[in-house]
Structures are given as structure tokens and as C-alpha cells.
Scaffold this motif. Structure first.
Motif, PDB file in Angstrom:
ATOM      1  N   LEU A   1      -2.423  10.904   4.743  1.00 41.10           N
ATOM      2  CA  LEU A   1      -4.056  11.137   4.764  1.00 41.10           C
ATOM      3  C   LEU A   1      -4.490  12.367   4.350  1.00 41.10           C
ATOM      4  CD1 LEU A   1      -4.921   8.543   7.761  1.00 41.10           C
ATOM      5  CD2 LEU A   1      -4.826   8.164   5.480  1.00 41.10           C
ATOM      6  N   CYS A   2      -3.838  13.325   4.898  1.00 39.02           N
ATOM      7  CA  CYS A   2      -4.239  14.658   4.532  1.00 39.02           C
ATOM      8  C   CYS A   2      -3.728  15.139   3.220  1.00 39.02           C
ATOM      9  CB  CYS A   2      -3.449  15.777   5.387  1.00 39.02           C
ATOM     10  SG  CYS A   2      -4.001  15.669   7.338  1.00 39.02           S
ATOM     11  N   GLN A   3      -2.803  14.265   2.578  1.00 38.31           N
ATOM     12  CA  GLN A   3      -2.449  14.882   1.244  1.00 38.31           C
ATOM     13  C   GLN A   3      -2.872  13.746   0.324  1.00 38.31           C
ATOM     14  OE1 GLN A   3      -0.651  17.206   0.329  1.00 38.31           O
ATOM     15  NE2 GLN A   3       0.308  17.796   2.282  1.00 38.31           N
ATOM     16  N   GLY A   4      -3.930  12.760   0.649  1.00 35.51           N
ATOM     17  CA  GLY A   4      -4.346  11.864   0.023  1.00 35.51           C
ATOM     18  C   GLY A   4      -3.519  10.794  -0.559  1.00 35.51           C
ATOM     19  N   HIS A   5      -2.596  10.522  -0.003  1.00 40.34           N
ATOM     20  CA  HIS A   5      -1.858   9.202  -0.210  1.00 40.34           C
ATOM     21  C   HIS A   5      -2.242   7.940   0.350  1.00 40.34           C
ATOM     22  CE1 HIS A   5       1.922  12.033  -0.219  1.00 40.34           C
ATOM     23  NE2 HIS A   5       1.171  12.550  -1.008  1.00 40.34           N
ATOM     24  N   VAL A   6      -1.734   6.974  -0.315  1.00 38.81           N
ATOM     25  CA  VAL A   6      -2.265   5.335   0.217  1.00 38.81           C
ATOM     26  C   VAL A   6      -1.184   5.138   1.339  1.00 38.81           C
ATOM     27  CG1 VAL A   6      -2.597   3.184  -0.390  1.00 38.81           C
ATOM     28  CG2 VAL A   6      -2.938   4.909  -2.197  1.00 38.81           C
ATOM     29  N   VAL A   7      -1.931   5.073   2.618  1.00 41.56           N
ATOM     30  CA  VAL A   7      -0.926   4.479   3.769  1.00 41.56           C
ATOM     31  C   VAL A   7      -1.312   3.088   4.090  1.00 41.56           C
ATOM     32  CG1 VAL A   7      -0.959   4.892   6.299  1.00 41.56           C
ATOM     33  CG2 VAL A   7      -1.478   6.830   4.654  1.00 41.56           C
ATOM     34  N   HIS A   8      -0.218   2.347   3.836  1.00 38.22           N
ATOM     35  CA  HIS A   8      -0.069   0.888   4.220  1.00 38.22           C
ATOM     36  C   HIS A   8       0.126   0.663   5.562  1.00 38.22           C
ATOM     37  CE1 HIS A   8      -0.184   0.074  -0.171  1.00 38.22           C
ATOM     38  NE2 HIS A   8       0.217   1.050  -0.387  1.00 38.22           N
ATOM     39  N   ALA A   9      -0.585   0.430   6.520  1.00 36.84           N
ATOM     40  CA  ALA A   9      -0.319   0.181   7.941  1.00 36.84           C
ATOM     41  C   ALA A   9      -0.300  -1.252   8.219  1.00 36.84           C
ATOM     42  CB  ALA A   9      -1.361   0.864   8.725  1.00 36.84           C
ATOM     43  N   VAL A  10       1.138  -1.733   8.762  1.00 38.29           N
ATOM     44  CA  VAL A  10       1.267  -3.164   8.881  1.00 38.29           C
ATOM     45  C   VAL A  10       1.102  -3.386  10.475  1.00 38.29           C
ATOM     46  CG1 VAL A  10       3.135  -4.963   8.678  1.00 38.29           C
ATOM     47  CG2 VAL A  10       2.823  -2.906   7.093  1.00 38.29           C
ATOM     48  N   GLY A  11       0.078  -4.366  10.838  1.00 41.29           N
ATOM     49  CA  GLY A  11       0.097  -5.070  12.336  1.00 41.29           C
ATOM     50  C   GLY A  11      -0.566  -3.989  13.278  1.00 41.29           C
ATOM     51  N   VAL A  12      -1.186  -3.109  12.720  1.00 43.26           N
ATOM     52  CA  VAL A  12      -2.119  -2.053  13.440  1.00 43.26           C
ATOM     53  C   VAL A  12      -3.594  -2.313  12.828  1.00 43.26           C
ATOM     54  CG1 VAL A  12      -0.198  -0.649  14.048  1.00 43.26           C
ATOM     55  CG2 VAL A  12      -1.699  -0.035  11.970  1.00 43.26           C
ATOM     56  N   GLY A  13      -4.664  -1.784  13.788  1.00 47.37           N
ATOM     57  CA  GLY A  13      -6.062  -1.960  13.536  1.00 47.37           C
ATOM     58  C   GLY A  13      -6.507  -0.450  13.140  1.00 47.37           C
ATOM     59  N   ASP A  14      -7.841  -0.375  13.617  1.00 46.59           N
ATOM     60  CA  ASP A  14      -8.630   0.934  13.283  1.00 46.59           C
ATOM     61  C   ASP A  14      -8.409   1.854  14.547  1.00 46.59           C
ATOM     62  OD1 ASP A  14      -9.350  -0.051  10.810  1.00 46.59           O
ATOM     63  OD2 ASP A  14     -11.299  -0.667  11.707  1.00 46.59           O
TER      64      ASP A  14
ATOM     65  N   ALA B   1      -2.494  -7.370   7.942  1.00 44.83           N
ATOM     66  CA  ALA B   1      -2.322  -8.137   9.201  1.00 44.83           C
ATOM     67  C   ALA B   1      -1.050  -8.815   9.019  1.00 44.83           C
ATOM     68  CB  ALA B   1      -3.300  -8.826   9.226  1.00 44.83           C
ATOM     69  N   ILE B   2      -0.352  -9.031  10.277  1.00 45.34           N
ATOM     70  CA  ILE B   2       0.818 -10.096  10.396  1.00 45.34           C
ATOM     71  C   ILE B   2       0.209 -11.225  10.638  1.00 45.34           C
ATOM     72  CG2 ILE B   2       2.732 -10.434  11.884  1.00 45.34           C
ATOM     73  CD1 ILE B   2       2.732  -7.501  12.362  1.00 45.34           C
TER      74      ILE B   2
ATOM     75  N   VAL C   1       9.079  -2.855  14.195  1.00 41.93           N
ATOM     76  CA  VAL C   1       9.080  -4.081  13.630  1.00 41.93           C
ATOM     77  C   VAL C   1      10.000  -4.982  14.544  1.00 41.93           C
ATOM     78  CG1 VAL C   1      11.424  -3.125  12.520  1.00 41.93           C
ATOM     79  CG2 VAL C   1       9.964  -5.060  11.190  1.00 41.93           C
ATOM     80  N   LEU C   2       9.892  -6.547  14.362  1.00 37.58           N
ATOM     81  CA  LEU C   2      10.529  -7.609  15.107  1.00 37.58           C
ATOM     82  C   LEU C   2      10.259  -7.460  16.563  1.00 37.58           C
ATOM     83  CD1 LEU C   2      14.220  -7.600  13.430  1.00 37.58           C
ATOM     84  CD2 LEU C   2      11.999  -8.623  12.788  1.00 37.58           C
ATOM     85  N   SER C   3       9.221  -6.776  17.042  1.00 35.68           N
ATOM     86  CA  SER C   3       8.748  -6.627  18.275  1.00 35.68           C
ATOM     87  C   SER C   3       7.923  -7.994  18.733  1.00 35.68           C
ATOM     88  CB  SER C   3       8.037  -5.339  18.694  1.00 35.68           C
ATOM     89  OG  SER C   3       7.707  -5.668  20.009  1.00 35.68           O
ATOM     90  N   PRO C   4       8.355  -8.677  19.648  1.00 37.20           N
ATOM     91  CA  PRO C   4       7.507  -9.873  19.890  1.00 37.20           C
ATOM     92  C   PRO C   4       6.035  -9.643  20.232  1.00 37.20           C
ATOM     93  CG  PRO C   4       8.797  -9.577  21.816  1.00 37.20           C
ATOM     94  CD  PRO C   4       9.354  -8.464  20.602  1.00 37.20           C
ATOM     95  N   ALA C   5       5.551  -8.331  20.445  1.00 40.61           N
ATOM     96  CA  ALA C   5       4.257  -8.077  20.845  1.00 40.61           C
ATOM     97  C   ALA C   5       3.465  -7.920  19.540  1.00 40.61           C
ATOM     98  CB  ALA C   5       4.085  -6.754  21.422  1.00 40.61           C
ATOM     99  N   LEU C   6       4.064  -7.840  18.490  1.00 39.09           N
ATOM    100  CA  LEU C   6       3.311  -7.889  16.888  1.00 39.09           C
ATOM    101  C   LEU C   6       3.850  -8.944  16.071  1.00 39.09           C
ATOM    102  CD1 LEU C   6       3.183  -3.988  16.238  1.00 39.09           C
ATOM    103  CD2 LEU C   6       1.344  -5.449  17.359  1.00 39.09           C
ATOM    104  N   TRP C   7       4.997  -9.362  16.299  1.00 39.33           N
ATOM    105  CA  TRP C   7       5.632 -10.156  15.327  1.00 39.33           C
ATOM    106  C   TRP C   7       5.978 -11.469  15.939  1.00 39.33           C
ATOM    107  CZ3 TRP C   7       6.208  -8.490  10.065  1.00 39.33           C
ATOM    108  CH2 TRP C   7       5.863  -7.453   9.861  1.00 39.33           C
TER     109      TRP C   7
END
Length: 396
Positions: free
Chosen positions: A90-103, A201-202, A236-242
Motif C-alpha cells: 500500500l505504501c508503494q502504490g501496489h494493488v493488494v489482493h486480500a483473500v478472506g479478510v475484511g476492512d 471473499a471466500i 490458507v486451508l484453515s477451517p476458520a476461513l475456508w
């Protein structure tokens, strides 16, 4: 036959002359990207300086590569590395793709540390690390600094004057942006204006990874060629998210194959970092073994058990002084992206595989340092017995 005199250089054609902006062409002029000092591959920072120094002497994560971080136990130290990775993007201006997390996860990203406080702390840390052998050895680099590249370094194009050299990661008409920011875990990141965060979103569909690939592919195609993307996959593959059916090899391994294809297709614009709970999916399973083969870099975090807190003498080992932070676990390097013909990091200084490394997570930083046991003190009873033999003849 045509002859020419010796010691006369062959003239070059106009098309073979290196352009003045060859350095910018080498790394594409992308923000937060510079060429590797070993192989000239474009690399970007992971957000943690100590982690950048371990990645095979490239001083960063090569574009077009992925990094898999496994962690045993119920802790979430690997999540701190993911936050550094996302905050740096984010500091470098890149596009960050966040999977399974919110704001809320984005709001908890570490903030940039104050430059004044970091400057004040730097001299005290440097004084402790000075070599005590002789004064002329104080300026020698330590192990792991052979491939380091400071922000003041420049890439000199062949046939170009030294004063015309371009910096490796910023255009000449713009202020230099630090390659790796210093983050403070006790602060919250102020999201820059225009920050691009793609929340994925998952889903509970039979193939939940298809939504991740579809969203990532569409964003890559719609963005310009000078945009760098970072894919973040926490636990990844954690039952709490997936969902539970996400652990099927035909789905997870197919996703890794597709991700590897995207990394090769967009080799100069995309990187990925994911964490895997080894407590649920140990490295002895075939699924994790194949995941490590399909990943470019593999690290493992092994936190110390809580019972070791009682054994202060053992926990304080690792070459750390009493006023420094104690290590919280061991770090193992199983695989690194883009090895050179000389081996990982070039055999010698900068070589991290095979060494004992420990990580320390405090309120303000994540540091990886070499781990070594202190000299073992002899048994006092044995020393007394040995002292009684001083007046006797000993036969060898």
C-alpha cells in the motif's frame, strides 16, 4: 578478405548502443521495484528488512514468485509477516489482493515508524554490533550483507558516465521512495489516498479457489502494465476461513498450478505470499509437499513452547544480550526463489539455508537473526575433581 589493426575496438552500430534509460528499462520504472544485485531480476520488498536479506541475496522478493510460510502451533507470527507485506504494498502504490479478510484486517496493518525515533535507535544498535577485535575491522560488513543494496546505489549503464547513473528504483525527476519502509506494529497504517485494495471473499461453492483466480485475473487484465500486484492469502486451508472441501487436493493443487501460471504470465507485475497452519496440515502430508513444490519459496516458523519461558537460561540463548528482545521461535528456510549458478545466495556471505535462524516479534518490529547457543559452562564438581589432579602425575 578484410583486415583491421590490432588494439582497435570494433565500432558499434546505432542500434547496438545502450539507451540512456536502460536502467529504467531494466526494472520497468515500477514503484517499489529495483533489480537484484545478483541476477538483475526485478525484486520488491516484503516489508521486513531482515526477511529481504534472507531471500537468496536478492535483497527482496523477485517479481513473478510466490512465498509460502508455514507455522506450527496455535500462534500467528506468520500473520505479522503478511501484514508487513500488505502494508509495504500500500505504501508503494501496489494493488493488494486480500483473500478472506475484511476492512478490520486492513485497518490493523502496521503503521510507518517515525523517522526521528528510528534514527535515534540506530546508533545504539550499531554500537553494540561493532566488532571488538580491532578498530580497522569495524567497517567490515557482517554475514548476509554482501548482497545488500542501499538506496544511494545506482545502476550504471555501460558507456555511461557515473554522474549520469540512474537510481535503481525511482525516476530522476521524482523524490526517492524508500525501497523498504520501517513499520511499527504498535501503530495503525494511515491508508494512502488512492490505495487500491481488492477484497476477495471466500465463497462456499464447490470450488472456492475459482473465485480468487477469477477476481485476480480480471484485475490484472484491467490494470496498466506499470502496476504491481500483491496477493495475500492468510491461513490458507484453515477451517476458520475456508470450507472443509477446500482441502481436496484436486482443488487446492489446481489452484496452485493456476497461480503459478499467472505468476509466469505476469512475471514483472505479480507476487504472492500465503501462510499455512502446519498444526492442521503437517509437512509430512502429501498435500503440503506438493504445495511446497509448486511454491517458489518456502519458510517454516517454529515458535518456542510456553514451557521454555521457565528455563530462562535456555531462552536467553541465541547470542542476545539481556537488554535485547528474546527470540520467540526458530525459522527454517526450505526453499528460496531464483537461485544462482553459485547456489543459494552465492556460497558464502548471505547464505541462509542450513543456518540456525531465530525470529523475534516485539510490539514494534519483526526481526530475524542467527541463533547460536552460548558457551556451555563446565560442571563445578568436575572442575573441582580436575583441580585435585594438578599435583599428581597424569599418564597419557
Amino acid at each position: 578478405m578484410a583486415f583491421r589493426k590490432r588494439n582497435i575496438a570494433v565500432s558499434t552500430t546505432a542500434g547496438s548502443v545502450a539507451p540512456a534509460n536502460a536502467a529504467a528499462t531494466l526494472h520497468g520504472g515500477l514503484p517499489g521495484v529495483r533489480p537484484s544485485p545478483l541476477t538483475s531480476h526485478p525484486v520488491t520488498s516484503t516489508g521486513a528488512t531482515s526477511l529481504d536479506d534472507l531471500l537468496g541475496g536478492h535483497v527482496g522478493l523477485a517479481l513473478g514468485s510466490s512465498l509460502l510460510i508455514g507455522e506450527s502451533g496455535t500462534t500467528d507470527f506468520a500473520g505479522a509477516l503478511l501484514r508487513f507485506y500488505a502494508a509495504e504494498g500500500l505504501c508503494q502504490g501496489h494493488v493488494v489482493h486480500a483473500v478472506g479478510v475484511g476492512d478490520s484486517w486492513v485497518r490493523d496493518l502496521p503503521g510507518v515508524a517515525d523517522e526521528r525515533s528510528s534514527r535515534k535507535a540506530a546508533p545504539s544498535a550499531g554500537d553494540d554490533e561493532k566488532m571488538k577485535i580491532a578498530w580497522r575491522y569495524e567497517k567490515l560488513g557482517q554475514a548476509g550483507e554482501r548482497g545488500a543494496w542501499s538506496d544511494s546505489d545506482a545502476y550504471i549503464v555501460p558507456g555511461q558516465q557515473a554522474d549520469q547513473a540512474l537510481p535503481p528504483h525511482a525516476p530522476t525527476n521524482a523524490p526517492q521512495q524508500p525501497f523498504c519502509h520501517t513499520f511499527d506494529l504498535s501503530k495503525s497504517l494511515i491508508i494512502p489516498q488512492g490505495a487500491r485494495i481488492n477484497h476477495i471473499a471466500i465463497t462456499l461453492s464447490p470450488k472456492p479457489f475459482d473465485a480468487v483466480l477469477q477476481s485476480l485475473t480480471q484485475t490484472l487484465k484491467a490494470s496498466s502494465s506499470d502496476t504491481v500486484h500483491r496477493l495475500v492469502l492468510p491461513t490458507v486451508l484453515s477451517p476458520a476461513l475456508w470450507p472443509t472441501h477446500a482441502t481436496r487436493p484436486e482443488d487446492f493443487l489446481q489452484f496452485l498450478h493456476s497461480l503459478r501460471s499467472l505468476l509466469h504470465q505476469y512475471a514483472g507485475r505479480l507476487t504472492a505470499m500465503m501462510t499455512l497452519p502446519l498444526e492442521l496440515h503437517p509437512r509430512s502430508s502429501g498435500l503440503v509437499r506438493w504445495a511446497e513444490l509448486l511454491s517458489d519459496g518456502v519458510l517454516e516458523l517454529t515458535p518456542f513452547p510456553h514451557l521454555m519461558n521457565a528455563a530462562n537460561g535456555f531462552v536467553e540463548s541465541g547470542g542476545h544480550k539481556s537488554n535485547e528482545e528474546r527470540p520467540q521461535g526458530m525459522l527454517k528456510v526450505h526453499k528460496l526463489p531464483i537461485t544462482t549458478e553459485r547456489g543459494e545466495g552465492g556460497a558464502g556471505a548471505g547464505n541462509s539455508m542450513g543456518e540456525d535462524l531465530a525470529f523475534t516479534v516485539s510490539r514494534r518490529k519483526f526481526v530475524i537473526n542467527p541463533f547460536s547457543l552460548p558457551p556451555m559452562e563446565g560442571d563445578q564438581d568436575a572442575q573441582k575433581e580436575g583441580g585435585s589432579l594438578t599435583g599428581k602425575d597424569v599418564e597419557f
